[in-house]
Design an enzyme around this catalytic site. Sequence first.
Site, PDB file in Angstrom:
ATOM      1  N   ASN A   9      24.030 -19.051  60.783  1.00 49.75           N
ATOM      2  CA  ASN A   9      23.149 -18.743  59.664  1.00 49.75           C
ATOM      3  C   ASN A   9      21.871 -19.551  59.859  1.00 49.75           C
ATOM      4  OD1 ASN A   9      21.895 -18.282  57.244  1.00 49.75           O
ATOM      5  ND2 ASN A   9      23.407 -19.371  55.987  1.00 49.75           N
ATOM      6  N   LYS A  11      19.188 -19.343  58.271  1.00 49.37           N
ATOM      7  CA  LYS A  11      18.464 -19.570  57.012  1.00 49.37           C
ATOM      8  C   LYS A  11      16.969 -19.339  57.234  1.00 49.37           C
ATOM      9  CE  LYS A  11      22.139 -22.669  55.640  1.00 49.37           C
ATOM     10  NZ  LYS A  11      22.595 -23.773  54.782  1.00 49.37           N
ATOM     11  N   HIS A  97      25.418 -16.109  49.503  1.00 45.40           N
ATOM     12  CA  HIS A  97      25.331 -17.503  49.952  1.00 45.40           C
ATOM     13  C   HIS A  97      24.983 -18.390  48.760  1.00 45.40           C
ATOM     14  CE1 HIS A  97      24.010 -21.115  51.951  1.00 45.40           C
ATOM     15  NE2 HIS A  97      24.717 -20.709  52.987  1.00 45.40           N
ATOM     16  N   GLU A  99      22.993 -20.698  48.394  1.00 47.35           N
ATOM     17  CA  GLU A  99      21.546 -20.907  48.188  1.00 47.35           C
ATOM     18  C   GLU A  99      20.935 -19.723  47.447  1.00 47.35           C
ATOM     19  OE1 GLU A  99      20.777 -21.753  52.304  1.00 47.35           O
ATOM     20  OE2 GLU A  99      21.940 -23.595  52.101  1.00 47.35           O
ATOM     21  N   GLU A 169      32.646 -21.609  51.443  1.00 45.18           N
ATOM     22  CA  GLU A 169      31.680 -22.669  51.708  1.00 45.18           C
ATOM     23  C   GLU A 169      31.580 -23.586  50.493  1.00 45.18           C
ATOM     24  OE1 GLU A 169      28.724 -21.323  54.945  1.00 45.18           O
ATOM     25  OE2 GLU A 169      27.940 -20.665  53.034  1.00 45.18           O
ATOM     26  N   GLY A 175      25.089 -28.546  54.491  1.00 43.10           N
ATOM     27  CA  GLY A 175      23.889 -29.280  54.859  1.00 43.10           C
ATOM     28  C   GLY A 175      23.943 -30.749  54.498  1.00 43.10           C
ATOM     29  N   SER A 215      28.766 -27.826  57.067  1.00 44.97           N
ATOM     30  CA  SER A 215      28.689 -28.887  58.086  1.00 44.97           C
ATOM     31  C   SER A 215      29.683 -28.714  59.232  1.00 44.97           C
ATOM     32  CB  SER A 215      28.822 -30.259  57.436  1.00 44.97           C
ATOM     33  OG  SER A 215      27.774 -30.466  56.494  1.00 44.97           O
ATOM     34  N   GLY A 236      25.338 -23.370  59.612  1.00 40.48           N
ATOM     35  CA  GLY A 236      23.902 -23.504  59.388  1.00 40.48           C
ATOM     36  C   GLY A 236      23.270 -24.419  60.423  1.00 40.48           C
TER      37      GLY A 236
HETATM   38  P1  PGA Z   1      25.556 -26.079  57.212  1.00 43.27           P
HETATM   39  O1  PGA Z   1      25.308 -24.691  56.428  1.00 43.27           O
HETATM   40  O2  PGA Z   1      26.387 -25.726  58.428  1.00 43.27           O
HETATM   41  O3  PGA Z   1      24.176 -26.549  57.578  1.00 43.27           O
HETATM   42  O4  PGA Z   1      26.259 -26.979  56.298  1.00 43.27           O
HETATM   43  C1  PGA Z   1      26.346 -23.763  56.311  1.00 43.27           C
HETATM   44  C2  PGA Z   1      25.865 -22.590  55.503  1.00 43.27           C
HETATM   45  O5  PGA Z   1      25.112 -22.805  54.536  1.00 43.27           O
HETATM   46  O6  PGA Z   1      26.220 -21.436  55.774  1.00 43.27           O
END
Ligand code: PGA
Length: 253
Positions: A9, A11, A97, A99, A169, A175, A215, A236
């Site tokens: 992803n 983003k 997602h 976000e 998630e 993140g 993560s 991500g």
């Molecule tokens: P991250 O994001 O691996 O940076 O934690 C995962 C995601 O938001 O899909």
Amino acid sequence: MRKQIAAANWKMNLTLQQGEQLLDAILAKTTSLKEDQQVVFAVPFPYLAAAQQKIAGKQNIFIAAQNVYSKKSGAYTGEVSVEMLNSLQIPFVVLGHSERREYFNETNQQLAEKLNIALAHNITPIFCCGEPLSVREAETQNDYVAQQLEESLYHLSEEQIQKIVIAYEPIWAIGTGKTASSAQAEEMHAFIRLQLEDKYGKEIADNITILYGGSVKASNAKELFSQPDVDGGLVGGASLITDEFVAIIQALK
Ligand code: PGA
């Protein structure tokens, strides 16, 4: 056998040129995938066509959109439709997602509509769910996720539910560098599968891919993916680093 998937992803990161370089580097290092393994790159809308060209002819490697609108076409300035994705032959879309839920106020009900239109256009949704930290601290994460599933997914038919991918998630792990332990991930994945089993039966539940996100990195992917109900990851930060993401692909079961 359900599919094992490593999904990147991106983003809102990378220029087109950086994205193309990253894809080239990852593809060059990705040797043959097993029949039930897939790699998916969820790239920003303006890069879909270029990314699609890069993976043309590659077995089990696909491009995804990071979102889609719930209407077919019309006066919705700035939105992207399923027909547009179809016209580029994009087979996956990330939906819900955290976000998008947090910054763009997407609700479980809106996501149900997006799932419907994606499925009606043969685009596989990667449906994201997962609880915030406050819910985890109150130890009510199972109820929280069960409600997300119920309000967005349970109107789907047996045929439709088998066409989706779920990504669990936990928001507190996205993140933040703070990964759920493999035991915490497995516990929730098994819970999600049990919910699906209650609703759709064991055979269907066993066939649905459930990814873990939050993560995931080269150093923890193998341990996470080795859990019986963890069928890969939605990644991500680490998906933006060639060697990290290549190692994550290699960690697939
Ligand atoms: P991250 O994001 O691996 O940076 O934690 C995962 C995601 O938001 O899909």
